[in-house]
Design a protein around this motif. Sequence first.
Motif, PDB file in Angstrom:
ATOM      1  N   PHE A 153       9.486   2.687  -0.318  1.00 25.61           N
ATOM      2  CA  PHE A 153       9.908   3.387  -1.538  1.00 25.61           C
ATOM      3  C   PHE A 153       9.199   4.738  -1.534  1.00 25.61           C
ATOM      4  O   PHE A 153       7.976   4.802  -1.446  1.00 25.61           O
ATOM      5  CB  PHE A 153       9.496   2.572  -2.769  1.00 25.61           C
ATOM      6  CG  PHE A 153      10.238   2.900  -4.034  1.00 25.61           C
ATOM      7  CD1 PHE A 153      10.337   4.205  -4.503  1.00 25.61           C
ATOM      8  CD2 PHE A 153      10.832   1.890  -4.781  1.00 25.61           C
ATOM      9  CE1 PHE A 153      11.020   4.500  -5.674  1.00 25.61           C
ATOM     10  CE2 PHE A 153      11.520   2.175  -5.960  1.00 25.61           C
ATOM     11  CZ  PHE A 153      11.604   3.484  -6.403  1.00 25.61           C
ATOM     12  N   LEU A 154       9.961   5.824  -1.610  1.00 22.61           N
ATOM     13  CA  LEU A 154       9.403   7.169  -1.541  1.00 22.61           C
ATOM     14  C   LEU A 154       9.382   7.819  -2.923  1.00 22.61           C
ATOM     15  O   LEU A 154      10.393   7.832  -3.629  1.00 22.61           O
ATOM     16  CB  LEU A 154      10.231   8.036  -0.591  1.00 22.61           C
ATOM     17  CG  LEU A 154      10.277   7.581   0.870  1.00 22.61           C
ATOM     18  CD1 LEU A 154      11.286   8.424   1.646  1.00 22.61           C
ATOM     19  CD2 LEU A 154       8.906   7.674   1.512  1.00 22.61           C
ATOM     20  N   LEU A 155       8.230   8.361  -3.291  1.00 20.52           N
ATOM     21  CA  LEU A 155       8.067   9.084  -4.545  1.00 20.52           C
ATOM     22  C   LEU A 155       7.659  10.523  -4.242  1.00 20.52           C
ATOM     23  O   LEU A 155       6.752  10.763  -3.444  1.00 20.52           O
ATOM     24  CB  LEU A 155       6.980   8.438  -5.410  1.00 20.52           C
ATOM     25  CG  LEU A 155       7.184   6.984  -5.820  1.00 20.52           C
ATOM     26  CD1 LEU A 155       5.946   6.470  -6.546  1.00 20.52           C
ATOM     27  CD2 LEU A 155       8.404   6.853  -6.708  1.00 20.52           C
ATOM     28  N   VAL A 193       0.863  -1.178   0.000  1.00 18.39           N
ATOM     29  CA  VAL A 193       0.000   0.000   0.000  1.00 18.39           C
ATOM     30  C   VAL A 193       0.901   1.229   0.000  1.00 18.39           C
ATOM     31  O   VAL A 193       1.915   1.275   0.694  1.00 18.39           O
ATOM     32  CB  VAL A 193      -0.926   0.037   1.238  1.00 18.39           C
ATOM     33  CG1 VAL A 193      -1.736   1.327   1.267  1.00 18.39           C
ATOM     34  CG2 VAL A 193      -1.859  -1.166   1.247  1.00 18.39           C
ATOM     35  N   ALA A 194       0.531   2.239  -0.810  1.00 18.72           N
ATOM     36  CA  ALA A 194       1.259   3.500  -0.844  1.00 18.72           C
ATOM     37  C   ALA A 194       0.481   4.535  -0.039  1.00 18.72           C
ATOM     38  O   ALA A 194      -0.711   4.753  -0.293  1.00 18.72           O
ATOM     39  CB  ALA A 194       1.446   3.978  -2.278  1.00 18.72           C
ATOM     40  N   TYR A 195       1.141   5.141   0.923  1.00 18.64           N
ATOM     41  CA  TYR A 195       0.504   6.092   1.828  1.00 18.64           C
ATOM     42  C   TYR A 195       0.858   7.516   1.402  1.00 18.64           C
ATOM     43  O   TYR A 195       2.037   7.882   1.340  1.00 18.64           O
ATOM     44  CB  TYR A 195       0.946   5.824   3.262  1.00 18.64           C
ATOM     45  CG  TYR A 195       0.557   4.433   3.734  1.00 18.64           C
ATOM     46  CD1 TYR A 195      -0.708   4.187   4.246  1.00 18.64           C
ATOM     47  CD2 TYR A 195       1.450   3.371   3.608  1.00 18.64           C
ATOM     48  CE1 TYR A 195      -1.081   2.905   4.659  1.00 18.64           C
ATOM     49  CE2 TYR A 195       1.087   2.082   4.019  1.00 18.64           C
ATOM     50  CZ  TYR A 195      -0.169   1.860   4.543  1.00 18.64           C
ATOM     51  OH  TYR A 195      -0.531   0.590   4.939  1.00 18.64           O
ATOM     52  N   ALA A 211       4.597   7.269   0.222  1.00 16.16           N
ATOM     53  CA  ALA A 211       5.473   6.310   0.888  1.00 16.16           C
ATOM     54  C   ALA A 211       4.920   4.928   0.575  1.00 16.16           C
ATOM     55  O   ALA A 211       3.914   4.505   1.157  1.00 16.16           O
ATOM     56  CB  ALA A 211       5.512   6.560   2.385  1.00 16.16           C
ATOM     57  N   ALA A 212       5.547   4.240  -0.364  1.00 17.78           N
ATOM     58  CA  ALA A 212       5.070   2.932  -0.813  1.00 17.78           C
ATOM     59  C   ALA A 212       5.708   1.842   0.053  1.00 17.78           C
ATOM     60  O   ALA A 212       6.932   1.640   0.005  1.00 17.78           O
ATOM     61  CB  ALA A 212       5.420   2.719  -2.278  1.00 17.78           C
ATOM     62  N   ASP A 245      -7.112   2.528  -5.325  1.00 17.73           N
ATOM     63  CA  ASP A 245      -6.186   3.656  -5.328  1.00 17.73           C
ATOM     64  C   ASP A 245      -5.196   3.488  -4.179  1.00 17.73           C
ATOM     65  O   ASP A 245      -5.582   3.228  -3.033  1.00 17.73           O
ATOM     66  CB  ASP A 245      -6.968   4.963  -5.179  1.00 17.73           C
ATOM     67  CG  ASP A 245      -6.136   6.188  -5.505  1.00 17.73           C
ATOM     68  OD1 ASP A 245      -5.132   6.052  -6.235  1.00 17.73           O
ATOM     69  OD2 ASP A 245      -6.485   7.286  -5.038  1.00 17.73           O
ATOM     70  N   GLY A 246      -3.915   3.603  -4.486  1.00 20.03           N
ATOM     71  CA  GLY A 246      -2.877   3.405  -3.478  1.00 20.03           C
ATOM     72  C   GLY A 246      -2.373   1.982  -3.360  1.00 20.03           C
ATOM     73  O   GLY A 246      -1.376   1.727  -2.681  1.00 20.03           O
ATOM     74  N   GLN A 247      -3.013   1.046  -4.033  1.00 22.05           N
ATOM     75  CA  GLN A 247      -2.573  -0.349  -3.973  1.00 22.05           C
ATOM     76  C   GLN A 247      -1.320  -0.551  -4.818  1.00 22.05           C
ATOM     77  O   GLN A 247      -1.117   0.125  -5.831  1.00 22.05           O
ATOM     78  CB  GLN A 247      -3.690  -1.280  -4.457  1.00 22.05           C
ATOM     79  CG  GLN A 247      -3.442  -2.752  -4.183  1.00 22.05           C
ATOM     80  CD  GLN A 247      -4.679  -3.609  -4.466  1.00 22.05           C
ATOM     81  OE1 GLN A 247      -5.783  -3.095  -4.603  1.00 22.05           O
ATOM     82  NE2 GLN A 247      -4.470  -4.905  -4.561  1.00 22.05           N
TER      83      GLN A 247
END
Length: 244
Positions: free
Chosen positions: A106-108, A87-89, A97-98, A175-177
């Motif tokens: 993993f940060l985007l 999950v990406a927060y 923040a994935a 969304d966010g998955q």
Amino acid sequence: MNAINPTSFKRRSFIYRELVKLGAEFGEVNGAAVALSFGAAREAELASARRLALADLSVMPHAGFKGRGTAEWLTAQGLNIGADSNVAYTQPGGEMAARLAPTEIFLLDSLAGSGALMQRLNAAWQWAAAAPRPQQGYPLPRQDSHGWFMLAGEFAPEMFSKMCGVDLRRDRFADGQIAQTSVAKMSAIIIRADRKGKDGRAHAAYHVLADIASAEYLWSCLMDAGQEFGIKPVGLTALRDLEQ
């Protein structure tokens, strides 16, 4: 932003030559050459982003942290990180923040591309002076290891079905998955990250992250798979416009 020559920047995409061939117009974002548009009218590129379009974000700030204590340390630094993996927060500044695993994030950056969050975290993290060291994970050079594309538009899930075994339809893939899977026979990370306009409408969008050394191959595969849906390359401006 004024148009620039990407070769005048040390930070430029591995596929910048391909982008130049496609007519990309570059601008500077956080010290790097980013494709902002591809010569079409702004409304035309926005229409492409709503239907099906591919953008290269590889030089936009992204980073990673891994190891025991990673999530706890990042939480102490003010990040919002939930307990679930894959999950990406979303962060207050629009960054993501994935959580790929319990001990890997993993940060985007947001599409603003300031890199402020990554810079702050890199400045805050350091090895303890002596053992026993606290469990706080360690940084990963994701900027150098992973290319970063965004596939946007209503036909994106159908296009993915030609090259990925995961069902990415919007009613099946929230969304966010996150899907850590294979795309065009190479390992990739797909994150659903819909762009939400001020009118409340959500536009389908997916981050695609993969080995940066194979970025040109993946770009060509994605463009080829999208031909039947009229895929177009778009720049950062069109992606930003989706949120207007």
